[in-house]
Scaffold this active site. Sequence first.
Site, PDB file in Angstrom:
ATOM      1  N   GLN A 252       0.833  -1.195   0.000  1.00 18.75           N
ATOM      2  CA  GLN A 252       0.000   0.000   0.000  1.00 18.75           C
ATOM      3  C   GLN A 252       0.875   1.255   0.000  1.00 18.75           C
ATOM      4  O   GLN A 252       1.740   1.424   0.861  1.00 18.75           O
ATOM      5  CB  GLN A 252      -0.908   0.021   1.225  1.00 18.75           C
ATOM      6  CG  GLN A 252      -1.872   1.188   1.220  1.00 18.75           C
ATOM      7  CD  GLN A 252      -2.892   1.076   2.336  1.00 18.75           C
ATOM      8  OE1 GLN A 252      -2.601   1.446   3.465  1.00 18.75           O
ATOM      9  NE2 GLN A 252      -4.064   0.569   2.015  1.00 18.75           N
ATOM     10  N   ARG A 308      -7.365   4.092  -0.760  1.00 22.50           N
ATOM     11  CA  ARG A 308      -5.999   4.609  -0.802  1.00 22.50           C
ATOM     12  C   ARG A 308      -5.311   4.330  -2.134  1.00 22.50           C
ATOM     13  O   ARG A 308      -4.569   5.174  -2.643  1.00 22.50           O
ATOM     14  CB  ARG A 308      -5.180   4.001   0.346  1.00 22.50           C
ATOM     15  CG  ARG A 308      -5.516   4.604   1.693  1.00 22.50           C
ATOM     16  CD  ARG A 308      -4.728   3.947   2.805  1.00 22.50           C
ATOM     17  NE  ARG A 308      -4.965   4.644   4.067  1.00 22.50           N
ATOM     18  CZ  ARG A 308      -4.439   4.257   5.224  1.00 22.50           C
ATOM     19  NH1 ARG A 308      -3.680   3.178   5.281  1.00 22.50           N
ATOM     20  NH2 ARG A 308      -4.682   4.937   6.326  1.00 22.50           N
ATOM     21  N   HIS A 372       3.749   2.507   2.535  1.00 23.64           N
ATOM     22  CA  HIS A 372       3.188   2.647   3.871  1.00 23.64           C
ATOM     23  C   HIS A 372       2.938   1.327   4.582  1.00 23.64           C
ATOM     24  O   HIS A 372       3.113   1.231   5.791  1.00 23.64           O
ATOM     25  CB  HIS A 372       1.878   3.431   3.765  1.00 23.64           C
ATOM     26  CG  HIS A 372       1.197   3.684   5.068  1.00 23.64           C
ATOM     27  ND1 HIS A 372       1.840   4.256   6.157  1.00 23.64           N
ATOM     28  CD2 HIS A 372      -0.073   3.459   5.475  1.00 23.64           C
ATOM     29  CE1 HIS A 372       0.990   4.373   7.169  1.00 23.64           C
ATOM     30  NE2 HIS A 372      -0.174   3.881   6.789  1.00 23.64           N
TER      31      HIS A 372
END
Length: 610
Positions: A252, A308, A372
């Site tokens: 991510q 996201r 992340h």
Amino acid sequence: MNQTDQQRDRTVDREGYETVELGALVVGAGAAGARAAIELAERGVDTEEFLVIGKRAHGDAHTTWARGGVNGALGTHDPEDDWTVHAADTLNEGHHLNDPAKVEAVTREMPDRLRELDDWGMPYSRTEDGDIDQRYFGAQSFRRTAFAGDHTGESMLNTLIDRAQDLGVRYREDVLITRLVTDDDGRVLGAVGYDMEDGHQILFDTDAVVLAAGGFAGSYGRHTSRDDENTGDGPALAYEAGAILLDMEFVQFHPTGMAVDEDDPEWAPWAGRLVTEAVRGEGGRLFNSEGERFMERYSPDQMELAARDVVARAIAREVEEGRGTDRGGVYLDISHEPREFIAERLPRMYERFADLGVDMAEEPVEVAPTAHYGMGGVAVNDVGESEVDGLYAVGETMGGVHGANRLGGNSLAETLAFGRIAGADLAARLRAGDLPPRDRDTLHERAADHFADLDAITERDGDEDPAALLEELRALLDEHAGILRDEAGLRAGLARLDRLRERAADLDTGSRAGGRGDDADRSVEYAVNLGFALTVAESVLRSALERTESRGAHFRTDHGETDDDWRVNVRVRRDAVGAMSLSTSAVDEPSDAVTAALDRGYELDYHQLE
């Protein structure tokens, strides 16, 4: 937790290393490790029988950087929310590659886990009525993210540590685990490593190991992890011990890391550091260099609160097409909100940028996507145990909960839920004597081999700087396994990785002693981290090459569509000759209750946020 009297646990045998005998060893002192340890103690395991270790000073864990919040369907503002809707949102965000049983375990657990933290003194932000406040987080159907300002992780970890101290849980800091020891039957026997202060080697002779050592996003260049954390310790240790990794292709990229001038010594240390999603959750808006609120092009309904992966790709496209800032990012603006609101709801962000000379109440900040979180990790069963008997994995080290993309606010939720679940199962086994006796001859024999390997990367006079090689590896992943991928780039990345691994055999290192101070020689630590990161990088590149579709956080420009035939998990294991072997497995279906929530089609209406 209480610092151990090290002499009580320390017995130096004829081989010259310290041996510590335990029922259970918890590797990692963040939220997942702390919650597992609390459960062991609360279920009656003698605190002399287990130990929590960390490679930093105690309380200094990566959990403290999780700022935005933690999910649980309390229904503070939206009473129609419940655990089934939370599960449905998680599966939708994960593009239905999640393990439904693990998702349901987390979402069922979380209301009780949030209330439990409240009972233990968690300083939640509150509504006017004194209830635990909850706010929107990206791609959620209801306001279910509980928070403590924008310092939720820090406050949560402090609360867990206080609870652990009350229970007498013991810990030991500045210990780096370098290898797990197993027998021929696939059972964990212990763990080996060294004391980072004085360099002496340690063998933990233990019935079970709980890996709570974080993830692998720090193996990328621009990342939100703290320096030299999340380099893949947990997944790599488990893989080398014989466990399976899954979903490693799904990394991510948080849409809003700090975009900075890396030549500016004041700003450079902040490159990639997270600008919490709470800024967008509280009404922050994204603009390109031409002043356009560009999310209208990519997600007109959810806008800045889209998933996201959607927001990160949108920013990457804006930059790629020439509408980015000079620093390779876009603008995040919350200055339309009152100063008092920003200072109250986003205190850490407000203070951080003020210290750097930027007033968030008057001007936007520059942001860009940054690595992340690794959705992948160790494959575990419903109680968090891997295929290696006695080896558990929890928190970001484990895989299965998040699928192809993690729902914001679910990382802290996973640490609490599976920390408790794994701790409960292990406590029952320890109290029942369910773990078979260890073969200590094999343990010490194999530990000696591992210590020899550790000696081999200590005080060497090679040509390669391990810290520099680690930076090269991070740049390699940025370039070849970033937001946008293709076959040619992935194959080129694997070729570069082979060359880098060859160079890693010729390291220049010093002593293991010296700790983590600014003047310490940390070259051995970097060498160990490099080994972990090489394993993880190969698994990411190979898994991304294997998955010839785009889904969630994995986007192949040469296979841009989602393919129903690829609704499978890619699994990675070490074969009999030590090579990396890949296979796939089918994804289970959710329960009837969660299927019903999925069928109802809840989703966030953007007008609710205006």
